[in-house]
Design an enzyme around this catalytic site. Sequence first.
Site, PDB file in Angstrom:
ATOM      1  CG  ASP A 101      -3.739  -9.741 -11.307  1.00  0.00           C
ATOM      2  OD1 ASP A 101      -3.014  -8.859 -10.825  1.00  0.00           O
ATOM      3  OD2 ASP A 101      -4.896  -9.961 -10.922  1.00  0.00           O
ATOM      4  CG  ASP A 204      -1.919  -7.138  -6.637  1.00  0.00           C
ATOM      5  OD1 ASP A 204      -3.146  -7.285  -6.561  1.00  0.00           O
ATOM      6  OD2 ASP A 204      -1.150  -7.340  -5.667  1.00  0.00           O
ATOM      7  CD  GLU A 269      -5.677  -3.557  -6.020  1.00  0.00           C
ATOM      8  OE1 GLU A 269      -4.568  -4.125  -6.134  1.00  0.00           O
ATOM      9  OE2 GLU A 269      -6.543  -3.931  -5.215  1.00  0.00           O
ATOM     10  CG  HIS A 330     -10.179 -10.615  -6.601  1.00  0.00           C
ATOM     11  ND1 HIS A 330      -9.998  -9.482  -7.380  1.00  0.00           N
ATOM     12  CD2 HIS A 330      -9.011 -10.798  -5.948  1.00  0.00           C
ATOM     13  CE1 HIS A 330      -8.772  -9.032  -7.217  1.00  0.00           C
ATOM     14  NE2 HIS A 330      -8.146  -9.816  -6.345  1.00  0.00           N
ATOM     15  CG  ASP A 331      -9.433  -7.750  -3.572  1.00  0.00           C
ATOM     16  OD1 ASP A 331      -9.123  -8.896  -3.209  1.00  0.00           O
ATOM     17  OD2 ASP A 331      -8.715  -7.052  -4.313  1.00  0.00           O
TER      18      ASP A 331
HETATM   19  C1  GLC Z   1      -4.686  -6.776  -4.321  1.00  0.00           C
HETATM   20  C2  GLC Z   1      -5.476  -7.980  -4.749  1.00  0.00           C
HETATM   21  C3  GLC Z   1      -5.793  -8.800  -3.539  1.00  0.00           C
HETATM   22  C4  GLC Z   1      -4.489  -9.259  -2.915  1.00  0.00           C
HETATM   23  C5  GLC Z   1      -3.591  -8.071  -2.587  1.00  0.00           C
HETATM   24  C6  GLC Z   1      -2.187  -8.514  -2.306  1.00  0.00           C
HETATM   25  O1  GLC Z   1      -5.438  -5.903  -3.545  1.00  0.00           O
HETATM   26  O2  GLC Z   1      -6.599  -7.578  -5.476  1.00  0.00           O
HETATM   27  O3  GLC Z   1      -6.613  -9.894  -3.846  1.00  0.00           O
HETATM   28  O4  GLC Z   1      -4.742  -9.986  -1.744  1.00  0.00           O
HETATM   29  O5  GLC Z   1      -3.520  -7.183  -3.681  1.00  0.00           O
HETATM   30  O6  GLC Z   1      -1.557  -8.969  -3.466  1.00  0.00           O
END
Ligand code: GLC
Length: 535
Positions: A101, A204, A269, A330-331
């Site tokens: 990541d 990310d 993402e 995980h979100d």
């Molecule tokens: C992304 C991650 C999330 C995190 C955010 C800030 O959306 O998937 O879990 O809190 O970025 O880094």
Amino acid sequence: MQNTSKTWPLNAIVYQIYPRSFQDSNNDGVGDLQGIISRLQYLADLGINTVWLSPIYPSPMVDFGYDVADYCDIDPVYGTLDDFKELLAECHKHDIKLLMDLIPNHTSTQHKWFLESKKSKKNAFRDYYIWKNAHPGSGGVPNNWLSCFGGSGWEFDAETGQYYLHSFAKEQADLNWRNPAVVKEMLNVLRFWLDLGIDGFRVDVPEWMIKDDKFRDEPENPDYKPGPQSDPYQQLIHKYTHAQKEYLEIVKQFIEVLEEYEHKFMVTEVWSPSEQMIKVYNEIERDFFAPFNFFIITHPWEARIHRQVIDHYDSRVTHVYTPTYVLGSHDKSRTATRIGHAQLRVAALLLFTLRGIPFIYYGEEIGMEDTLIPPEKVHDPFEKNIPGMGLGRDPERTPMQWDNKIFAGFSEHEPWLPVNDNYRQVNVEKLTGDDESLHALYKELIAMRQNSEALLTGKYSSWDTGVDDIFAYTRHAGSEVILVILNYSNKPHKITLPFRKGKLLLDSHGIIEKGTDMLLYNLVVPANNGYLVNI
Ligand code: GLC
């Protein structure tokens, strides 16, 4: 030209591990790298060939690793850099690629760059972050920009008398990507991990990396209705802080670094709607690059809507690109909780038969559910900042359920988040011993996909069935044509398809025997059922 190769990453089956919750080897209640190593055989047996690890870098864990304090090391709670090298070697021995990541938008406020940056306005690292004076009129925050985790995006630093920007928690300071020194540092971070031999990255929130250089206020969102279920971040339209087109120039530089190596993959993402996502593909134009496609998560679980969204996506993300499909992460709430257990087999058929790399979130293969987290056990900064609105992400991050022993075999120590009460029924040991389990279906579908040119890369076409609740499509390569029929409802439906007959490849519930001749005219599809048929 249609790409028919079955090589990685086109044949990737990606399994996302949330390291804190996968397997604890030293009984401190938090998962770790040795724990993951001990479970690689399980992943290989399932047919997984790619693992994406949520962050394992040193971190104060305000956002559980998404607040990075050092990009080139491992947090002691997970192990050491040597453990990491062992993990990587073990992954490769199991024919599993490893994606790290990468968190480029922000660092922890404990990162040495930020600690320097906040020392004085003249510090060499000052410009690594986004510092602004108070608003000249109000004397308060520089503008109306918000944090995704609630409240203003600006935090005042009394020592230097300026505000710094944080798009997420206040302990996650946004880097200044308009500073070439930041770009250079981060490209070297990529090289550090690629030199160790990793296979690529999940990036990310890249859409937040570049902000308006005039720092203009964002417009109000006319559709926002304040209320107990409304995420306050949605009160503005994020015209000046989200998806500014220059961010893609940075992604391109990441891609160039990947091209210094061979056979790497990068997935970013992207939360933008379809058209913007297509633009991302068009701009980057590499078959080893893909933005995440979260449409299955973000759209209602309805056959008719899925058909529309998937038709559009598939027609635009042509065969020169690498499509993706994500069922859980995980979100977001777990699939079993979002759509209900009855539909999990249909969801599995969908995920593994679409034209796109499937992403599996750990535990989805056994149908893990969200876990109720009592207020005193909340860890997620999102829930802490905006409590009680259902925004918290702890429920989908609870320990992997391995067996029916104490703490579900995750640890012998009380885990950092509670284990779901259903672990005695829903666990790997129980489900891997049952040929009719969801796990067995995942395994079968993965193997089927890997051995089928039609499922991996074949052309996708959807078909009218005359019933809104049924989604039917074919995947087609050479003489191989596979028809997928999915009933999204809890009622049986009779459908009409423009095909006469076929041979059953798979019944989601294993009732009809494989190889059975199926008449496809006036076919009755049982409730919550799916078929794969060779035609
Ligand atoms: C992304 C991650 C999330 C995190 C955010 C800030 O959306 O998937 O879990 O809190 O970025 O880094």
